[in-house]
Design a protein around this motif. Sequence first.
Motif, PDB file in Angstrom:
ATOM      1  N   GLN A  56       0.599  -1.066  -0.268  1.00 29.68           N
ATOM      2  CA  GLN A  56      -0.105  -0.114  -0.014  1.00 29.68           C
ATOM      3  C   GLN A  56       0.818   1.010  -0.125  1.00 29.68           C
ATOM      4  OE1 GLN A  56      -3.572   0.106  -0.266  1.00 29.68           O
ATOM      5  NE2 GLN A  56      -2.658  -1.421  -1.081  1.00 29.68           N
ATOM      6  N   PRO A  57       0.607   2.206  -1.122  1.00 35.07           N
ATOM      7  CA  PRO A  57       1.525   3.429  -1.209  1.00 35.07           C
ATOM      8  C   PRO A  57       1.540   3.783  -0.014  1.00 35.07           C
ATOM      9  CG  PRO A  57       0.123   3.509  -2.996  1.00 35.07           C
ATOM     10  CD  PRO A  57      -0.507   2.220  -1.820  1.00 35.07           C
ATOM     11  N   ALA A  58       3.124   4.057   0.906  1.00 38.83           N
ATOM     12  CA  ALA A  58       2.537   5.154   2.038  1.00 38.83           C
ATOM     13  C   ALA A  58       3.570   6.094   2.177  1.00 38.83           C
ATOM     14  CB  ALA A  58       3.643   3.974   3.181  1.00 38.83           C
ATOM     15  N   ALA A  59       4.914   6.038   0.952  1.00 34.33           N
ATOM     16  CA  ALA A  59       5.792   7.202   1.164  1.00 34.33           C
ATOM     17  C   ALA A  59       6.670   7.338  -0.049  1.00 34.33           C
ATOM     18  CB  ALA A  59       6.670   7.075   2.596  1.00 34.33           C
ATOM     19  N   PHE A  60       7.170   8.750  -0.205  1.00 34.24           N
ATOM     20  CA  PHE A  60       7.524   9.340  -1.288  1.00 34.24           C
ATOM     21  C   PHE A  60       9.249   9.704  -0.715  1.00 34.24           C
ATOM     22  CE2 PHE A  60       8.767  13.011  -3.964  1.00 34.24           C
ATOM     23  CZ  PHE A  60       9.435  12.128  -5.465  1.00 34.24           C
ATOM     24  N   SER A  61       9.969   9.334  -1.247  1.00 34.74           N
ATOM     25  CA  SER A  61      11.494   9.448  -0.500  1.00 34.74           C
ATOM     26  C   SER A  61      12.807  10.132  -2.447  1.00 34.74           C
ATOM     27  CB  SER A  61      12.484   8.488  -0.269  1.00 34.74           C
ATOM     28  OG  SER A  61      13.140   8.695  -0.010  1.00 34.74           O
ATOM     29  N   LEU A  62      12.888  11.511  -2.073  1.00 30.83           N
ATOM     30  CA  LEU A  62      13.369  11.722  -2.947  1.00 30.83           C
ATOM     31  C   LEU A  62      14.930  12.221  -2.102  1.00 30.83           C
ATOM     32  CD1 LEU A  62      12.312  16.206  -3.904  1.00 30.83           C
ATOM     33  CD2 LEU A  62      11.925  14.851  -1.484  1.00 30.83           C
ATOM     34  N   THR A  63      15.974  12.133  -3.400  1.00 38.70           N
ATOM     35  CA  THR A  63      17.218  12.587  -2.667  1.00 38.70           C
ATOM     36  C   THR A  63      17.411  14.362  -3.473  1.00 38.70           C
ATOM     37  OG1 THR A  63      17.978  10.753  -3.896  1.00 38.70           O
ATOM     38  CG2 THR A  63      20.011  11.725  -2.960  1.00 38.70           C
ATOM     39  N   GLY A 122       6.209  21.043   1.761  1.00 39.07           N
ATOM     40  CA  GLY A 122       6.031  19.667   2.103  1.00 39.07           C
ATOM     41  C   GLY A 122       6.473  18.702   3.033  1.00 39.07           C
ATOM     42  N   VAL A 123       7.727  18.540   3.090  1.00 43.84           N
ATOM     43  CA  VAL A 123       8.395  17.433   3.421  1.00 43.84           C
ATOM     44  C   VAL A 123       8.050  17.308   4.563  1.00 43.84           C
ATOM     45  CG1 VAL A 123      11.170  16.482   3.728  1.00 43.84           C
ATOM     46  CG2 VAL A 123      10.335  18.583   1.557  1.00 43.84           C
ATOM     47  N   ASP A 124       8.119  16.211   5.155  1.00 40.97           N
ATOM     48  CA  ASP A 124       7.583  15.917   6.595  1.00 40.97           C
ATOM     49  C   ASP A 124       9.227  14.947   7.170  1.00 40.97           C
ATOM     50  OD1 ASP A 124       4.989  15.464   6.562  1.00 40.97           O
ATOM     51  OD2 ASP A 124       4.922  13.679   5.169  1.00 40.97           O
ATOM     52  N   ALA A 125      10.006  15.065   7.043  1.00 43.28           N
ATOM     53  CA  ALA A 125      11.539  14.118   7.384  1.00 43.28           C
ATOM     54  C   ALA A 125      12.357  14.488   6.552  1.00 43.28           C
ATOM     55  CB  ALA A 125      10.755  12.562   7.945  1.00 43.28           C
ATOM     56  N   LEU A 126      13.532  14.653   7.556  1.00 44.16           N
ATOM     57  CA  LEU A 126      15.475  14.876   6.309  1.00 44.16           C
ATOM     58  C   LEU A 126      15.507  14.214   6.790  1.00 44.16           C
ATOM     59  CD1 LEU A 126      16.726  16.435   4.054  1.00 44.16           C
ATOM     60  CD2 LEU A 126      16.926  18.400   5.718  1.00 44.16           C
ATOM     61  N   SER A 127      16.390  13.807   5.776  1.00 44.70           N
ATOM     62  CA  SER A 127      17.659  12.796   6.473  1.00 44.70           C
ATOM     63  C   SER A 127      18.775  14.175   5.793  1.00 44.70           C
ATOM     64  CB  SER A 127      17.921  11.519   5.255  1.00 44.70           C
ATOM     65  OG  SER A 127      17.401  10.664   6.258  1.00 44.70           O
ATOM     66  N   PHE A 128      19.768  14.874   7.095  1.00 46.41           N
ATOM     67  CA  PHE A 128      20.349  15.940   6.953  1.00 46.41           C
ATOM     68  C   PHE A 128      21.355  15.566   7.481  1.00 46.41           C
ATOM     69  CE2 PHE A 128      22.569  19.342   8.908  1.00 46.41           C
ATOM     70  CZ  PHE A 128      22.294  19.939   7.697  1.00 46.41           C
ATOM     71  N   GLY A 129      22.271  15.222   6.300  1.00 49.54           N
ATOM     72  CA  GLY A 129      23.412  14.636   5.873  1.00 49.54           C
ATOM     73  C   GLY A 129      25.257  15.584   6.539  1.00 49.54           C
ATOM     74  N   GLY A 154      -1.725  11.084   0.232  1.00 54.54           N
ATOM     75  CA  GLY A 154      -1.866  10.753   1.687  1.00 54.54           C
ATOM     76  C   GLY A 154      -0.319   9.937   1.951  1.00 54.54           C
ATOM     77  N   LEU A 155       0.620  10.581   0.721  1.00 50.36           N
ATOM     78  CA  LEU A 155       1.675  10.088   1.450  1.00 50.36           C
ATOM     79  C   LEU A 155       2.931  10.068   1.839  1.00 50.36           C
ATOM     80  CD1 LEU A 155       0.977   8.173  -1.334  1.00 50.36           C
ATOM     81  CD2 LEU A 155       3.234   7.765  -1.743  1.00 50.36           C
ATOM     82  N   ALA A 156       3.488  10.100   2.795  1.00 46.49           N
ATOM     83  CA  ALA A 156       4.654  10.728   4.028  1.00 46.49           C
ATOM     84  C   ALA A 156       5.574  10.988   2.641  1.00 46.49           C
ATOM     85  CB  ALA A 156       5.192  10.001   4.864  1.00 46.49           C
ATOM     86  N   VAL A 157       6.310  11.895   2.863  1.00 44.09           N
ATOM     87  CA  VAL A 157       7.804  12.716   1.992  1.00 44.09           C
ATOM     88  C   VAL A 157       8.896  12.966   2.783  1.00 44.09           C
ATOM     89  CG1 VAL A 157       8.155  14.138   0.352  1.00 44.09           C
ATOM     90  CG2 VAL A 157       5.669  14.136   0.426  1.00 44.09           C
ATOM     91  N   HIS A 158       9.610  11.588   2.745  1.00 43.28           N
ATOM     92  CA  HIS A 158      10.760  12.047   2.966  1.00 43.28           C
ATOM     93  C   HIS A 158      12.027  12.212   1.883  1.00 43.28           C
ATOM     94  CE1 HIS A 158      14.727   9.903   3.094  1.00 43.28           C
ATOM     95  NE2 HIS A 158      14.983  10.105   4.596  1.00 43.28           N
TER      96      HIS A 158
END
Length: 348
Positions: free
Chosen positions: A133-140, A194-201, A165-169
């Motif tokens: 089930q579509p849950a999230a989208f992740s962009l780099t 609209g980004v919900d969470a970030l992996s901050f390098g 309804g997808l979360a955005v990473h």
Amino acid sequence: MDFRSDNVGAVAPEIMDAMMRANEGTAGAYGGDDLTQKLDDRFSELFGTEVRVFPALTGTAANAITLSALSPPYGSIFCGEHSHIATDECGAPELMTGGAKLMPIAGDNAKVPPDALAEAIARAGTGFVHCSQPAAFSLTQATEMGAIYSVDEVAKLADVAKQQGLAVHMDGARFANAVSTLGVHPGDLTWRAGVDALSFGATKNGAMAAEAIVLFRTDVADDLAFRHKRAGQLLSKMRFIAAQLLAYIDDGLWLDLAGRANGKAQRLTDGFAAMSGAKLEGTGEANEVFVTLPGPVIDGLKAAGAQFYGWPEPWEATNTIRLVTRWDTTDGEVDDVLAQTSALLAQS
Ligand SMILES: Cc1ncc(COP(=O)(O)O)c(C=O)c1O
């Protein structure tokens, strides 16, 4: 002439100094120290909104833990076909999510086109019990091919994802390089778009081993805290990771370092652009330069001691190589590789 990766560079002196300053006396363990306690406030100031921060030792850990908080085990996570999560993390996102399915989407320069995202979600079988089930989208950001999504592009993609309804990473292993090039507020490029969470390098850009999970959706923080511990990222001596992250964002050091790396990439791009026989690929907007050269020239560069990887490996398939610049790449390294290339092209 070391252009293998931005991971091959040294630790910035400001960050080393901060670790030395942290290396005095005792401090609370497992994040109970004064430095770790400052992270939420300092990152909230940086992004202009309330955030929760969880330090991590690797980008893989940051990505996988974050995605596990955004997707159920039966979820699907849409991402770029060249995304690090899909190609270089040995199944960590699948493991940490308990089995979510990654759905790679093709696009130029490793960017996900909004139409392709919409189409992929539409075809994914929402509500159909046989499908993840579509849950999230992740962009780099910046992408694995050194391209940068503008604020509008991030907002457009996030809008497509959110409508379903997808979360955005955002995988921001090179977030600093993107912000440095765009010259925008980090909040504009993330939560306001609209980004919900970030992996901050930070590791690639002058830290020793420090990444931060930055949650704009603070409602998932309590759950993520357990996932973070369970994934072995709640360090007993967290003060040393926090010291790196604080020094990194203090006084704009992160953007200063990224600006240096990007500047060297620009110098490479300008040099190759002036050479007939060298074909630039990609957009060269961040700190990665892709160039196609005759095979004997690539062999000659390697023989002359230049270090780099093909894109993809083995480079013989395309004759395209990737040169990554770092905060501590010198003008000499850049000028040497350009001079060698030019000489080899003249002979070929
Ligand atoms: C786009 C991207 N994401 C994440 C990472 C983090 O990887 P690591 O787990 O090696 O820190 C990298 C490192 O190469 C990367 O290029």
